[in-house]
Design an enzyme around this catalytic site. Structure first.
Site, mmCIF file in Angstrom:
data_model
loop_
_atom_site.group_PDB
_atom_site.id
_atom_site.type_symbol
_atom_site.label_atom_id
_atom_site.label_comp_id
_atom_site.label_asym_id
_atom_site.label_seq_id
_atom_site.Cartn_x
_atom_site.Cartn_y
_atom_site.Cartn_z
ATOM 1 N N LYS A 54 81.907 -0.446 1.445
ATOM 2 C CA LYS A 54 81.806 0.857 2.114
ATOM 3 C C LYS A 54 80.376 1.122 2.604
ATOM 4 C CE LYS A 54 83.904 3.185 -1.376
ATOM 5 N NZ LYS A 54 84.700 2.292 -2.222
ATOM 6 N N PHE A 94 75.214 -9.038 -5.886
ATOM 7 C CA PHE A 94 74.849 -9.822 -7.073
ATOM 8 C C PHE A 94 75.653 -9.355 -8.282
ATOM 9 C CE2 PHE A 94 71.551 -9.217 -10.609
ATOM 10 C CZ PHE A 94 71.837 -10.411 -11.261
ATOM 11 N N ASP A 99 80.206 -9.862 -11.971
ATOM 12 C CA ASP A 99 81.154 -8.999 -12.687
ATOM 13 C C ASP A 99 82.588 -9.513 -12.533
ATOM 14 O OD1 ASP A 99 81.675 -6.505 -14.147
ATOM 15 O OD2 ASP A 99 82.668 -5.836 -12.333
ATOM 16 N N ASP A 103 85.110 -10.522 -15.579
ATOM 17 C CA ASP A 103 86.414 -9.850 -15.729
ATOM 18 C C ASP A 103 87.581 -10.739 -15.322
ATOM 19 O OD1 ASP A 103 85.021 -7.631 -16.497
ATOM 20 O OD2 ASP A 103 85.245 -6.544 -14.610
ATOM 21 N N ARG A 108 88.643 -8.798 -4.381
ATOM 22 C CA ARG A 108 87.535 -7.854 -4.217
ATOM 23 C C ARG A 108 87.450 -7.538 -2.731
ATOM 24 N NH1 ARG A 108 84.476 -4.473 -6.927
ATOM 25 N NH2 ARG A 108 84.180 -5.966 -8.629
ATOM 26 N N ASP A 170 79.676 -1.950 -21.760
ATOM 27 C CA ASP A 170 81.052 -1.893 -21.260
ATOM 28 C C ASP A 170 81.856 -3.113 -21.716
ATOM 29 O OD1 ASP A 170 83.232 -0.919 -19.877
ATOM 30 O OD2 ASP A 170 82.585 -1.688 -17.944
ATOM 31 N N LYS A 196 75.425 1.818 -16.144
ATOM 32 C CA LYS A 196 76.105 0.852 -15.282
ATOM 33 C C LYS A 196 76.270 1.339 -13.839
ATOM 34 C CE LYS A 196 80.264 -1.984 -14.986
ATOM 35 N NZ LYS A 196 81.547 -2.348 -15.540
ATOM 36 N N PHE A 242 80.434 11.519 -10.356
ATOM 37 C CA PHE A 242 81.120 10.621 -9.427
ATOM 38 C C PHE A 242 82.039 9.644 -10.180
ATOM 39 C CE2 PHE A 242 81.300 6.465 -7.327
ATOM 40 C CZ PHE A 242 81.775 6.808 -6.073
ATOM 41 N N ASP A 246 86.044 9.181 -10.208
ATOM 42 C CA ASP A 246 86.651 7.884 -9.930
ATOM 43 C C ASP A 246 87.707 7.542 -10.986
ATOM 44 O OD1 ASP A 246 85.935 6.255 -7.676
ATOM 45 O OD2 ASP A 246 85.599 4.613 -9.072
ATOM 46 N N ASP A 247 87.352 7.767 -12.245
ATOM 47 C CA ASP A 247 88.282 7.497 -13.353
ATOM 48 C C ASP A 247 89.529 8.373 -13.234
ATOM 49 O OD1 ASP A 247 86.337 5.784 -14.302
ATOM 50 O OD2 ASP A 247 85.854 6.959 -16.095
#
Length: 365
Positions: A54, A94, A99, A103, A108, A170, A196, A242, A246-247
């Site tokens: 974005k 990066f 990440d 995970d 992505r 996390d 994070k 924010f 998002d959550d």
């Protein structure tokens, strides 16, 4: 021109700077005598991982420089602000490449995660390092003689370390393959979010713009608040708000609305929603969460969502959002409305923070 056209034009102008920076990095790489196949590989790494998102973080640097200077930027000023914006996007790339490997993610930005591209696999680790180091090459190349040079370098290093600390907390709190809700809490969620997300997504772009505009730190012994400390005191809560938003949207938003299917429940994420539920669950409700959260099972996910509805998570979120908005507006109002600036001096302005808050408040995607 419509708002959508203006936004597209702004993005296009910003993207044109990426093409120049990519070419500069590749020219430097080739000048080291690197073989052709390595040059092609580095180009693909840059093009696949850096420009596709974005671009909010990168564009925020340019927007903030424009607000602080209070006028249109010269060509050189725009290029330098956009360069710093692309350095934030390189940092993001990066983080995302590494990440996704941690995970074991699949996609992505609508394409396969980079490590899953043919022949890449674990080479993606080194490619992520190269994305990070491109930041310091570009800053040295264009800011080495500027008074803000060392501040820019130190800010990127400090922010990278903070983000990595957040990632560690996390990863050990919410591993995808081992669910242990006793490790979750709203305090832990806040710590993860601040380290994070908030530092690199919110404070970093604004602090870069402030350094580029020559805003000094408060001298020791001065009675005024340090402008960087003041900016951080507003932007960290803004970043926290924010992420909570998002959550919440991951649970409550539709795929049409948010552009993706929410997966926080299935992926055992240490999300605001589950932590809010845990903080007030009865023993029976806690048992439902323990039995169903983080399971790769659509029915288990549906049971958790039904429990969220039963516990009134939507209403709790609305109260949280209003309180967060008031709190952040209160912090913004501690900045003088009409700051006194000497000729040629740039000072912190409320508008920087109001523009961020305006983009986020009550967003639906």
């Amino acid at each position: 021109m419509s708002a959508a056209d203006a936004k597209a034009q702004k993005r296009q102008k910003f993207e044109a700077v990426f093409a120049k920076l990519r070419d500069e990095l590749l020219e430097h790489f080739a000048a080291q005598g690197m073989p052709e196949d390595a040059q092609k590989w580095y180009r693909r790494n840059l093009e696949y991982n850096v420009p596709g998102g974005k671009l909010n973080r990168g564009l925020s640097v340019v927007d903030t420089v424009e607000i602080l200077k209070g006028r249109s930027l010269t060509e050189d000023e725009y290029f330098k602000a956009a360069l710093l914006g692309w350095c934030v996007e390189l940092l993001q790339a990066f983080f995302l490449v590494s990440d996704d490997m941690m995970d074991q993610s699949i996609t992505r930005r609508g394409q396969p995660c980079y490590y899953r591209v043919e022949n890449v696999n674990l080479i993606a680790i080194n490619d992520s390092f190269m994305l990070e180091m491109a930041i310091y090459y570009l800053i040295k190349s264009h800011f080495r003689s500027e008074p803000c040079y060392i501040n820019l370098v130190e800010l990127f290093l400090e922010t990278t370390y903070q983000t990595e600390i957040g990632q560690l907390i996390d990863l050990i709190t919410a591993p995808e393959d081992h669910v242990d809700l006793s490790k979750f809490s709203l305090q832990k969620h806040q710590l993860i979010v601040i380290y994070k997300t908030a530092y690199y997504s919110f404070y970093l772009p604004v602090a870069l713009a402030m350094y580029m505009c020559g805003i000094p730190h408060a001298s020791s012994g001065s009675s005024g608040t340090d402008p960087y400390a003041l900016a951080k005191s507003i932007l960290v809560p803004l970043g926290e708000y924010f992420q909570v938003q998002d959550d919440f949207l991951d649970f409550a938003g539709t795929p049409e609305q948010i552009g993706k299917v929410g997966t926080d429940i299935i992926d055992n994420k240490c999300s605001w929603c589950v932590n809010t539920a845990l903080a007030q669950a009865t023993p029976a409700q806690r048992a439902v969460l323990d039995a169903n959260y983080g399971r790769k099972d659509a029915q288990a996910e549906a049971r958790v969502k039904a429990l969220y509805e039963e516990m009134g998570i939507r209403g709790i979120y609305e109260e949280y959002e209003e309180a967060a908005y008031k709190r952040i507006m209160g912090l913004i109002e501690t900045i003088p409305e009409t700051p006194v600036a000497k000729p040629g001096e740039v000072v912190l302005k409320r508008e920087v923070f109001k523009s961020f808050l305006g983009k986020i408040y009550k967003r639906q995607k």
